[in-house]
Design a protein around this motif. Structure first.
Motif, PDB file in Angstrom:
ATOM      1  N   ILE A 201       0.846  -1.205   0.000  1.00  0.00           N
ATOM      2  CA  ILE A 201       0.000   0.000   0.000  1.00  0.00           C
ATOM      3  C   ILE A 201       0.873   1.243   0.000  1.00  0.00           C
ATOM      4  CG2 ILE A 201      -1.725   1.343   1.267  1.00  0.00           C
ATOM      5  CD1 ILE A 201      -2.865  -1.182   2.361  1.00  0.00           C
ATOM      6  N   LEU A 202       0.558   2.147  -0.932  1.00  0.00           N
ATOM      7  CA  LEU A 202       1.135   3.494  -0.930  1.00  0.00           C
ATOM      8  C   LEU A 202       0.059   4.439  -0.418  1.00  0.00           C
ATOM      9  CD1 LEU A 202       2.925   3.516  -4.398  1.00  0.00           C
ATOM     10  CD2 LEU A 202       4.014   3.398  -2.174  1.00  0.00           C
ATOM     11  N   MET A 203       0.378   5.217   0.612  1.00  0.00           N
ATOM     12  CA  MET A 203      -0.616   6.103   1.223  1.00  0.00           C
ATOM     13  C   MET A 203      -0.189   7.559   1.052  1.00  0.00           C
ATOM     14  SD  MET A 203      -1.817   4.103   4.688  1.00  0.00           S
ATOM     15  CE  MET A 203      -0.141   3.894   5.300  1.00  0.00           C
ATOM     16  N   GLY A 204      -1.162   8.409   0.790  1.00  0.00           N
ATOM     17  CA  GLY A 204      -0.902   9.838   0.668  1.00  0.00           C
ATOM     18  C   GLY A 204      -2.197  10.611   0.487  1.00  0.00           C
ATOM     19  N   MET A 205      -2.080  11.913   0.652  1.00  0.00           N
ATOM     20  CA  MET A 205      -3.240  12.791   0.478  1.00  0.00           C
ATOM     21  C   MET A 205      -3.231  13.379  -0.927  1.00  0.00           C
ATOM     22  SD  MET A 205      -3.345  14.807   4.109  1.00  0.00           S
ATOM     23  CE  MET A 205      -3.278  13.905   5.659  1.00  0.00           C
TER      24      MET A 205
END
Length: 759
Positions: free
Chosen positions: A25-29
């Motif tokens: 998983i790559l997480m960011g806003m």
């Protein structure tokens, strides 16, 4: 570091070894930049050209389908290389978890072993979520992953089951809770599982989930919307809160869709199904058993060959929310009364209800049908039929008689276009006369108090001009027929219809009709006044006034009334068209004419008390007398100026005693330095008033000549001058003439004095 290595996603083939980091998983806003690394080792026996790229879902998420993100590299046998990708999440990307893939391919060198596909998830966080401060912040993911393009599908009666996986990555025991503020409490259930293995690191309680350091747990979330929930896509926000970090905000979105259900019940119920003299009454019951809003338009049509009824629904349109019902009244009204049967059991009229959805949503295949029984006529209608036949026969006889004896002309109406009129407008009428073929002419007359009676005779041909009057179907109609009556007063009009000269067939007389005088322009009380009560002689007087009904003002006249009653016009202004140019700055007309500080010259030539009169004249020739208003009393004061006698002498000689030949003619001249209007100059020896500068011829005689100068206003002392004239004998030689006194007389300028005696 060990955790990161363990988290790497590895995949091996006989020729290629690929390690993806981060692996899952790559997480960011929205707007954040993310990095992804792929370490590739060529374990084959030959050099290879290798392509690394992302699938179409990834390109669509980043909006880079026109410029795909990819790398191409050439690796020698047993060589390794790390490929890095950096990309930005578009700022307008909705929060959610997006599935995509990274692909490693060597189609030319290893076509059998490639391509190799690695699944990835990009979790777009909500902007309000706390920015992670380090590797010890907890994380959580929700399975199954959803996004706006891939929502969960809700089926009625089957709750949506989601699992939130929480990782406690710090060195302390922490308690976590899930909340969903976007949904009502009845929509969801959160279950914190009890495993029984608290020692391993998980301790579940009803109000949260406790996790030991570096441990993982799951929370079950069930979503079960109520039965009457509208269809559509719902994106509730799931929040994970930490007991140890109350300021930490971890959010995720769950997208689920409630499919549309189109279930509409239509029932037809009878209130009055049989009628002879009234309409049939029914009501239609609509029930929305689906989960969408319905906008239904109702109608009905016959099931027979010919349409015999009108169908009226009240209301015609209905808006239904899910699980709601509505009753609509239906009136079935026969339209062809002659089709009603005279005998028998009645006429059966079959019809079917029709509905239409304004949103074009599916409708029921089968709609209800009804029957209206139009009962046979009652027996007494036979009597009406007989009377009808007799009436037709009687009517025919009357028509024949009327043809032989035509109806005389008749004035149907004769009325003014208005009940009252204003001065300047003529009285006009509307009238209608029928059967004008029996008419020769019309006479219009009027009379009134102090009004000269007049009458006008018009033939039908004269009136039929197609403009004001016109004839149609033997009816003469005149609209806005303008008469000659325009003088103010009350009129009574008479319209008479003549079949011939002496045969009057009809007449109409009006009640009194008034033409009212235009409102009189009038000076408002106490508005006409000067700016001050006293002025010096020669000053202009500033006058102000206010006049109502100024639109009827013709002219203004300003009159100076002196103490002796003399009237002198000192100003006249023409207002017949507009405010005259000389008063544009001082006057303005807003509901009333207001003029301020209008300068007027020459109010009076002498000191005293004056009254200014304002005379107002109207445009109307019928309005009299004229309106005159006086101003406040005005005093004219004068301050006298000093004066003196510059010269008084004979033949240019000012000596007080002079010897001249007796009987000769000499010139007496004088000059007074003063304003001629402020002084009175008198010759004392002749007692006559003369000009300030003048001369006259006199004969030498023994006499005392004198001049007197007086202040006309009595404020200064008078001054005088004398010359003694002594005649010489004709035989006396010039040498024997006594020497005259050559001294000049003393000249004293006049000074103010309360008393001014006259010499």
């Amino acid at each position: 570091m060990n955790q990161e290595i363990n988290g790497m996603q590895n995949q091996f083939t006989s020729v290629l070894k690929v390690i993806i980091n981060p692996p899952d998983i790559l997480m960011g806003m929205p707007g954040d930049h993310l990095q992804l690394y792929a370490s590739i080792t060529n374990q084959g026996y030959k050099d290879a050209q290798i392509y690394v790229y992302f699938d179409e879902a990834f390109q669509n998420l980043l909006n880079i389908s026109n410029n795909p993100l990819q790398e191409c590299l050439t690796l020698a046998s047993q060589a390794s290389y790390e490929v890095s990708f950096e990309f930005q999440i578009p700022p307008n990307t909705p929060a959610g978890t997006y599935d995509c893939r990274i692909i490693v391919d060597a189609p030319e060198d290893y076509p059998q072993e490639t391509p190799i596909s690695f699944p990835l998830q990009i979790q777009v966080l909500i902007k309000e979520q706390t920015v992670r401060r380090g590797g010890d912040d907890p994380t959580f993911t929700i399975k199954p992953a959803t996004n706006p393009n891939n929502p969960l599908i809700y089926k009625p009666g089957q709750p949506l089951l989601l699992t939130a996986t929480i990782n406690n990555r710090c060195q302390q025991v922490d308690r976590f809770r899930l909340t969903c503020a976007d949904l009502d409490d009845t929509w969801f259930t959160i279950r914190y599982p009890r495993t029984g293995y608290e020692g391993v690191g998980i301790l579940a309680q009803e109000n949260g989930l406790e996790l030991n350091d570096y441990s993982q747990g799951e929370i079950l979330l069930e979503i079960h919307p109520p039965a009457n929930t509208f269809a559509g896509t719902y994106p509730p926000t799931i929040q994970l809160s930490s007991q140890n970090r109350p300021d930490l905000i971890l959010l995720d979105l769950v997208y689920f869709r409630i499919p549309e259900i189109y279930d509409l019940d239509v029932e037809l119920n009878t209130i009055l199904g049989k009628a002879s003299r009234t309409a049939g009454k029914y009501y239609v019951k609509l029930t929305n058993r689906g989960n969408t809003e319905r906008e239904i338009v109702l109608g009905a049509k016959t099931q027979d060959e010919e349409e015999l009824c009108n169908y009226k629904f009240e209301p015609l349109k209905v808006r239904l929310l899910p699980t709601k019902s509505a009753d609509i009244n239906l009136i079935v009204e026969p339209i062809s009364s002659w089709r009603q049967p005279w005998l028998g059991s009645g006429l059966f009229i079959n019809f079917q209800v029709e509905i239409k959805d304004q949103k074009q949503l599916p409708l029921p295949d089968k709609l209800p049908q009804g029957t209206f029984i139009w009962k046979a006529r009652p027996w007494w209608q036979f009597l009406l039929l007989l009377l009808l036949i007799l009436g037709v026969l009687g009517g025919s006889v009357f028509i024949i008689w009327r043809i032989l004896h035509p109806e005389p002309a008749k004035i149907d109406f004769f009325q003014p276009t208005s009940s009252s009129y204003q001065e300047g407008n003529n009285i006009s009428f509307n009238w209608q006369v029928s059967n004008i073929k029996q008419l020769e002419n019309l006479k219009l007359s009027f009379t009134g108090e102090n009004i000269e009676p007049k009458e006008y005779i018009y033939t039908i041909k004269e009136l039929n001009n197609g403009k004001i009057c016109q004839i149609q179907n033997d009816i003469l109609t005149c609209n806005n027929f303008i008469t000659a009556a325009k003088q103010p007063g009350k009129y009574i009009f008479t319209l008479e219809a003549y079949k011939n000269r002496n045969n009057k067939v009809d007449e109409k007389i009006t009640p009194p009709i008034e033409i009212k005088l235009l409102p009189v322009p009038e000076v408002i009380n106490d508005s006409f006044k000067s700016d001050k009560p006293q002025y010096e002689k020669g000053q202009k007087v500033n006058l102000s006034w206010e006049i109502i009904n100024a639109e009827q003002l013709a002219n203004l006249e300003i009159i100076n009334k002196q103490e002796n009653g003399t009237l002198v016009t000192v100003g006249k202004f023409d207002f017949s068209k507009e405010i005259p140019p000389e008063l544009q700055k001082q006057c303005q007309n807003r509901n009333k004419l207001t003029c301020k500080n209008v300068p007027i010259s020459m109010v009076g030539s002498t000191p005293g008390k004056y009254t200014i009169l304002l005379k107002v004249s109207s445009k109307s020739p019928f309005q009299s007398p004229q309106n005159i208003k006086p101003s406040n009393p005005i005093n004219i004061n004068v301050t006298s100026k000093a004066f003196e006698i510059e010269f008084f002498g004979i033949n240019g000689n000012q000596q007080s005693t002079q010897y001249l030949d007796e009987g000769t003619t000499v010139t007496l001249s004088w000059k007074v330095k003063a304003d001629p209007q402020d002084v009175i100059v008198t010759l004392l020896h002749s007692d006559k008033q003369v000009k300030a500068i003048d001369s006259e011829r006199i004969t030498v005689l023994p006499i005392e000549l004198g001049i007197l100068v007086e202040d006309k206003y009595g404020q200064l002392k008078p001054i005088r001058r004398k010359i003694t004239l002594i005649p010489k004998p004709k035989n006396l030689p010039n040498s024997a003439t006594p020497s005259p006194d050559i001294s000049q007389p003393e000249v004293t300028p006049a000074q103010p004095n309360n008393v001014a005696p006259r010499f």
